[in-house]
Enzyme design. Structure first.
Site, PDB file in Angstrom:
ATOM      1  N   ARG A  18       0.835  -1.213   0.000  1.00  0.00           N
ATOM      2  CA  ARG A  18       0.000   0.000   0.000  1.00  0.00           C
ATOM      3  C   ARG A  18       0.860   1.249   0.000  1.00  0.00           C
ATOM      4  O   ARG A  18       2.065   1.184   0.141  1.00  0.00           O
ATOM      5  CB  ARG A  18      -0.885  -0.001   1.239  1.00  0.00           C
ATOM      6  CG  ARG A  18      -0.122  -0.263   2.568  1.00  0.00           C
ATOM      7  CD  ARG A  18      -0.806   0.245   3.787  1.00  0.00           C
ATOM      8  NE  ARG A  18      -0.829   1.692   3.787  1.00  0.00           N
ATOM      9  CZ  ARG A  18       0.206   2.470   4.152  1.00  0.00           C
ATOM     10  NH1 ARG A  18       1.331   1.929   4.543  1.00  0.00           N
ATOM     11  NH2 ARG A  18       0.101   3.784   4.138  1.00  0.00           N
ATOM     12  N   GLY A  19       0.197   2.370  -0.184  1.00  0.00           N
ATOM     13  CA  GLY A  19       0.903   3.645  -0.167  1.00  0.00           C
ATOM     14  C   GLY A  19       1.307   4.056  -1.567  1.00  0.00           C
ATOM     15  O   GLY A  19       1.946   3.297  -2.295  1.00  0.00           O
ATOM     16  N   ALA A  20       0.945   5.269  -1.935  1.00  0.00           N
ATOM     17  CA  ALA A  20       1.059   5.695  -3.337  1.00  0.00           C
ATOM     18  C   ALA A  20       2.415   5.423  -3.990  1.00  0.00           C
ATOM     19  O   ALA A  20       2.474   4.701  -5.002  1.00  0.00           O
ATOM     20  CB  ALA A  20       0.698   7.185  -3.439  1.00  0.00           C
ATOM     21  N   ARG A  52      -6.454  -0.518  -7.522  1.00  0.00           N
ATOM     22  CA  ARG A  52      -6.942   0.551  -6.646  1.00  0.00           C
ATOM     23  C   ARG A  52      -6.951   1.827  -7.473  1.00  0.00           C
ATOM     24  O   ARG A  52      -6.019   2.098  -8.225  1.00  0.00           O
ATOM     25  CB  ARG A  52      -6.044   0.743  -5.415  1.00  0.00           C
ATOM     26  CG  ARG A  52      -6.087  -0.417  -4.433  1.00  0.00           C
ATOM     27  CD  ARG A  52      -5.310  -0.115  -3.160  1.00  0.00           C
ATOM     28  NE  ARG A  52      -6.048   0.809  -2.288  1.00  0.00           N
ATOM     29  CZ  ARG A  52      -5.491   1.450  -1.256  1.00  0.00           C
ATOM     30  NH1 ARG A  52      -4.194   1.311  -1.014  1.00  0.00           N
ATOM     31  NH2 ARG A  52      -6.208   2.261  -0.489  1.00  0.00           N
ATOM     32  N   GLN A 166      -3.602   2.553   9.902  1.00  0.00           N
ATOM     33  CA  GLN A 166      -2.235   2.608   9.382  1.00  0.00           C
ATOM     34  C   GLN A 166      -1.325   3.398  10.337  1.00  0.00           C
ATOM     35  O   GLN A 166      -0.139   3.102  10.483  1.00  0.00           O
ATOM     36  CB  GLN A 166      -2.192   3.257   7.987  1.00  0.00           C
ATOM     37  CG  GLN A 166      -2.775   2.422   6.861  1.00  0.00           C
ATOM     38  CD  GLN A 166      -4.238   2.673   6.609  1.00  0.00           C
ATOM     39  OE1 GLN A 166      -4.988   2.964   7.539  1.00  0.00           O
ATOM     40  NE2 GLN A 166      -4.672   2.568   5.353  1.00  0.00           N
ATOM     41  N   ASP A 207      -2.142  10.828  -2.420  1.00  0.00           N
ATOM     42  CA  ASP A 207      -2.341   9.725  -3.368  1.00  0.00           C
ATOM     43  C   ASP A 207      -2.570  10.230  -4.778  1.00  0.00           C
ATOM     44  O   ASP A 207      -2.266   9.517  -5.746  1.00  0.00           O
ATOM     45  CB  ASP A 207      -3.514   8.857  -2.901  1.00  0.00           C
ATOM     46  CG  ASP A 207      -3.142   8.112  -1.633  1.00  0.00           C
ATOM     47  OD1 ASP A 207      -3.196   8.718  -0.550  1.00  0.00           O
ATOM     48  OD2 ASP A 207      -2.736   6.942  -1.744  1.00  0.00           O
ATOM     49  N   ASN A 217      -5.999  12.259  -0.245  1.00  0.00           N
ATOM     50  CA  ASN A 217      -5.181  11.540   0.706  1.00  0.00           C
ATOM     51  C   ASN A 217      -6.097  10.754   1.628  1.00  0.00           C
ATOM     52  O   ASN A 217      -7.330  10.836   1.532  1.00  0.00           O
ATOM     53  CB  ASN A 217      -4.286  12.500   1.490  1.00  0.00           C
ATOM     54  CG  ASN A 217      -3.177  11.776   2.254  1.00  0.00           C
ATOM     55  OD1 ASN A 217      -2.403  11.030   1.675  1.00  0.00           O
ATOM     56  ND2 ASN A 217      -3.136  11.966   3.558  1.00  0.00           N
ATOM     57  N   LYS A 218      -5.503   9.981   2.523  1.00  0.00           N
ATOM     58  CA  LYS A 218      -6.293   9.135   3.403  1.00  0.00           C
ATOM     59  C   LYS A 218      -7.435   9.919   4.042  1.00  0.00           C
ATOM     60  O   LYS A 218      -7.236  11.061   4.490  1.00  0.00           O
ATOM     61  CB  LYS A 218      -5.378   8.569   4.496  1.00  0.00           C
ATOM     62  CG  LYS A 218      -6.022   7.631   5.478  1.00  0.00           C
ATOM     63  CD  LYS A 218      -6.774   6.486   4.821  1.00  0.00           C
ATOM     64  CE  LYS A 218      -5.934   5.751   3.839  1.00  0.00           C
ATOM     65  NZ  LYS A 218      -6.692   4.801   2.996  1.00  0.00           N
TER      66      LYS A 218
HETATM   67  C1  LIG Z   1       2.237   8.893   0.540  1.00  0.00           C
HETATM   68  S1  LIG Z   1       1.800   7.253   0.250  1.00  0.00           S
HETATM   69  C2  LIG Z   1       0.894   6.937   1.646  1.00  0.00           C
HETATM   70  C3  LIG Z   1      -0.531   7.306   1.428  1.00  0.00           C
HETATM   71  O1  LIG Z   1      -1.239   6.116   1.083  1.00  0.00           O
HETATM   72  C4  LIG Z   1      -2.158   5.862   2.112  1.00  0.00           C
HETATM   73  O2  LIG Z   1      -3.301   5.233   1.653  1.00  0.00           O
HETATM   74  P1  LIG Z   1      -3.404   3.624   1.767  1.00  0.00           P
HETATM   75  O3  LIG Z   1      -2.884   3.227   3.116  1.00  0.00           O
HETATM   76  O4  LIG Z   1      -4.901   3.376   1.586  1.00  0.00           O
HETATM   77  O5  LIG Z   1      -2.582   3.089   0.618  1.00  0.00           O
HETATM   78  C5  LIG Z   1      -2.481   7.233   2.635  1.00  0.00           C
HETATM   79  O6  LIG Z   1      -3.339   7.938   1.772  1.00  0.00           O
HETATM   80  C6  LIG Z   1      -1.117   7.846   2.685  1.00  0.00           C
HETATM   81  O7  LIG Z   1      -1.055   9.226   2.711  1.00  0.00           O
END
Ligand SMILES: CSC[C@H]1O[C@H](OP(=O)(O)O)[C@H](O)[C@@H]1O
Length: 335
Positions: A18-20, A52, A166, A207, A217-218
């Protein structure tokens, strides 16, 4: 370890990966993996891209590797050479992200020192933006880490980040491992920290950043932006230029991933915060539906600055973002 592209797609969908920025890297390696295993590469690329929808980095990484594969196949007619080319592009993207992470950390710490009074900075962050989402030490968390190493981090306030936690499970773990002063808090406690004057700046990742500067973003990031504006606290987004998407005109055009309701209604674990061990959320049975957007969108007027590897974009406007993207395309030396 994913042994093939379908397994990687599931790992992305379940947020095991996960994570952009990491999604972009993983997507590129996924194309190389598909090519090496004789899968139909364009088909695998579309499947990976669709895993995603919100983080633009995923399609950027997939398309970079797919393009390298296509060019090598056209040049050599050799599927093995094409798979090797896709792997080389994935590795290049991986290395570029590691370098971008280090540059964002430096630019971000310089910005904090410019915006905030001397002494230790009290930073609030949301979700997880450390080495678990990056080829390097991350985005927003990498700035906090740089401040810590420079002796200028007084406190990292870590939002737990419901529903998948997270922050509690991953950022708390990374903060503890780094030795930085951090405190975990429930998302709904952030407002009282601002009211008590305990937050000097907010640092978050992204993201997808639309052409007008809207930041996806989250979920929970937008309320922090409103709180930051009300309490006159800088709200700083840290993201590589690959997260800026000129083809998405504005925030309303960003597809916000809707995730299953059980992540809200039934994910309760006896221990939600990592204590140094790898934290994990047990797979919960399907339950009643709930509203569970994975992200929200913050309008550009609430964003103090966007820190990229090219430097700081502020004020955040379509023009300033376009310039950052042009710099990146020209391959200009980072600021
Ligand atoms: C800067 S990448 C991390 C970014 O991704 C997270 O989302 P997810 O855990 O659903 O992949 C979140 O938006 C973070 O800011």
């Amino acid at each position: 370890m994913c042994t093939d592209a379908p397994a990687l797609v599931e790992a992305i969908r379940s947020l095991a990966v996960r994570g952009a920025p990491l999604l972009g890297i993983a997507g590129a390696y996924g194309v190389a993996l598909a090519a090496a295993r004789g899968f139909d590469v364009p088909e695998a690329a579309r499947t990976l891209e669709g895993a995603r929808p919100t983080a633009v980095n995923l399609s950027v990484g997939v398309r970079r590797a797919e393009s390298a594969h296509r060019a090598a196949l056209a040049r050599t007619g050799d599927p093995t050479a094409a798979a090797v080319a896709a792997l080389a592009e994935a590795r290049a993207l991986h290395q570029e992200d590691a370098e971008a992470s280090a540059r964002m950390a430096a630019h971000g710490l310089t910005l904090l020192d410019e915006l905030l009074p001397a002494g230790g900075h009290r930073i609030l962050t949301h979700c997880n933006t450390g080495s678990l989402v990056s080829g390097g030490e991350g985005t927003a968390f990498a700035v906090a880490l740089a401040a810590h190493r420079a002796g200028r981090l007084r406190r990292l306030w870590v939002d737990e980040t419901r529903p998948l936690l997270q922050g509690a499970r991953l950022t708390a773990y990374e903060a503890a491992r780094s030795g930085m002063p951090y405190t975990l808090l429930t998302d709904n406690a952030a407002g009282s920290l601002f009211a008590a004057g305990e937050v000097d700046a907010v640092l978050i990742g992204a993201d997808r950043i639309a052409a007008d500067g809207s930041v996806a973003n989250k979920v929970g990031s937008y309320p922090l932006a409103v709180l930051a504006r009300y309490h006159h606290v800088p709200f700083i987004v840290v993201a590589p230029v690959t997260t800026i998407d000129p083809d998405t005109p504005d925030g309303a055009s960003i597809e916000v991933e809707q995730r299953p309701g059980f992540e809200v209604t039934e994910v309760v674990a006896p221990q939600v915060a990592a204590t140094g061990a790898a934290g994990g959320i047990p797979v919960a049975p399907l339950g009643t539906q709930a509203y569970n957007p994975a992200f929200d969108v913050t309008p550009p007027e609430l964003v103090t600055a966007i820190v990229t590897e090219q430097g700081v974009v502020s004020p955040v406007t379509a023009e300033s973002l376009a310039e950052a993207c042009a710099l990146s395309r020209r391959g200009a030396d980072p600021a």
